[in-house]
Design a protein around this motif. Structure first.
Motif, mmCIF file in Angstrom:
data_model
loop_
_atom_site.group_PDB
_atom_site.id
_atom_site.type_symbol
_atom_site.label_atom_id
_atom_site.label_comp_id
_atom_site.label_asym_id
_atom_site.label_seq_id
_atom_site.Cartn_x
_atom_site.Cartn_y
_atom_site.Cartn_z
ATOM 1 N N ALA A 1 -0.118 0.696 -7.036
ATOM 2 C CA ALA A 1 -1.434 0.090 -6.836
ATOM 3 C C ALA A 1 -1.903 0.202 -5.387
ATOM 4 N N PRO B 1 -3.611 1.602 -2.175
ATOM 5 C CA PRO B 1 -4.868 2.375 -2.204
ATOM 6 C C PRO B 1 -4.829 3.696 -1.457
ATOM 7 N N GLY C 1 -3.445 3.652 -7.178
ATOM 8 C CA GLY C 1 -4.360 2.857 -6.362
ATOM 9 C C GLY C 1 -5.296 3.721 -5.536
#
Length: 404
Positions: free
Chosen positions: A176, A178, A184
């Motif tokens: 997840a 980013p 992500g």
């Protein structure tokens, strides 16, 4: 289809685009129609984890022999493999639900990836598909944690469930983050795309964040060298390998975004060269003469039709050029014709990233461009590549990748 006289002919069934299956590694089978592959690199990681985890378990319990520990370690590896597969199936199911075809899932050393037919059409779809995988891993982790909580403490089953819970939650949280090539990163790309209206800007931003995350991951590995809690170098080397993979994936994303940004704003139909149709028995010299009538700038590609007028192939440039001038009046076009296969057929409305994606397996090849039964012409991959990067071969991939 244009001929040396104005006429039209239907495309043969072989000229119609069909979904093709691509994958590398050991074929495991299909789930819900999606082919599943196992990369050979996974076998190396499986052996390392089995040995490491087996030794860890046997050292914790005198009643547990090394052989039993290795058996349990291998079982843990299989559970991890199933967890990664479920993660990727999360991407595959949501992709299909969003109207994006799935070509296959490959499970590899550091996780896996789901190969899709095309890019997401909207930022919302990109976000939805990207977060599906981590969501599945989180659910698996929470279920395993619940099992660990109710099992007898200190037992082998409780230890196994705890490790499975921890690994899946780590995968969910890590993926997840980013930055590309993590899930992500796809989510960040979607958000930037939504704000700027440009998918390429989102890809570049997420790619650079991915590079920063790769450096941070490498920094963590280096710090672990001085940690008194870390015994052995397996975890450190594994972390460095993850960091390297992230760096390479982020770089590929940035290069892909720049390549797509250099593409002309035309569809495959608009970039295709016209064709002139001849029969297979036409001498090569006559085919040359007919094609030369179209001029040098947009010189038509010679197509071969059967007795019913259906297209069966087109002149293979390299083979034709290899024929000496004195033999060209005696060599029939059929001898230097490349038959049409489904991997070299493009739909006319492809453009941008999807067009690059469609030719990635053979960037220098020739592609028949059709819409339904209508033949628009032939797109030469080498010409498209020269528009993007004259001295480089583009490498593109539409995939959701997760690292364990």
């Amino acid at each position: 289809m244009d001929e040396h006289r104005t006429a039209s002919a239907p495309a043969s069934p072989a000229a119609r685009p069909e979904p093709s299956e691509r994958g590398s590694g050991i074929r495991l089978g299909r789930i819900a129609g999606v082919p599943i592959y196992l990369a050979p690199s996974w076998l190396l990681l499986a052996a390392l984890i089995t040995i490491t985890y087996g030794q860890y378990l046997s050292s914790r319990s005198e009643a547990l022999t090394l052989t039993t520990g290795l058996a349990v370690g291998f079982g843990f590896v299989v559970c991890l493999l199933i967890s990664v597969l479920l993660h990727e199936l999360g991407h595959a199911v949501t992709s299909r639900h969003s109207g994006i075809g799935v070509r296959g899932i490959t499970l590899e050393m550091l996780g896996g990836y789901t190969e899709m037919d095309k890019e997401a059409p909207r930022p919302g779809v990109e976000l939805y598909v990207s977060l599906a995988g981590p969501a599945v891993s989180l659910v698996i982790g929470l279920l395993a944690a619940g099992a660990a909580a109710i099992l007898p403490r200190g037992g082998l089953a409780e230890t196994f469930a705890f490790q499975l819970a921890l690994s899946n939650i780590v995968v969910a949280v890590f993926n997840a983050l980013p930055g590309l090539p993590l899930d992500g990163g796809r989510a960040l790309q979607a958000l930037v795309w939504k704000m700027t209206g440009d998918a390429n800007t989102g890809r570049i931003v997420a790619g650079w964040v991915g590079r920063l995350l790769a450096l941070a991951t490498a920094g963590v590995a280096i710090l672990l060298l001085w940690s008194p809690l870390v015994h052995g170098y397996f975890g450190i080397l594994f972390t460095l390998l993850v960091a390297l993979t992230m760096w390479v994936g982020a770089g590929q994303a940035i290069r892909h975004a720049k390549a797509v940004g250099q593409l002309p704003p035309f569809s495959a139909r608009e970039l295709a060269r016209p064709v002139v149709a001849v029969t297979a028995h036409t001498p090569l010299s006559e085919a040359d003469r007919i094609a030369s009538l179209g001029g040098d700038e947009r010189r038509p590609v010679v197509a071969v039709v059967d007795g019913g007028g259906s297209l069966v192939g087109f002149l293979h440039g390299a083979s034709a050029r290899a024929v000496p001038a004195e033999r060209r009046p005696w060599v029939p076009v059929g001898d230097v014709t490349r038959r049409i296969d489904k991997d070299h057929v493009l739909t006319g409305d492809l453009r941008g990233a999807e067009l690059l994606q469609a030719i990635r397996d053979d960037p220098g090849g020739d592609y028949l461009v059709v819409t339904g039964e209508d033949v628009h012409g032939v797109l030469r991959g080498a010409e498209l590549v020269s528009l993007v990067a004259p001295s480089r071969r583009p490498r593109t991939q539409t995939a959701r990748r997760n690292s364990t």
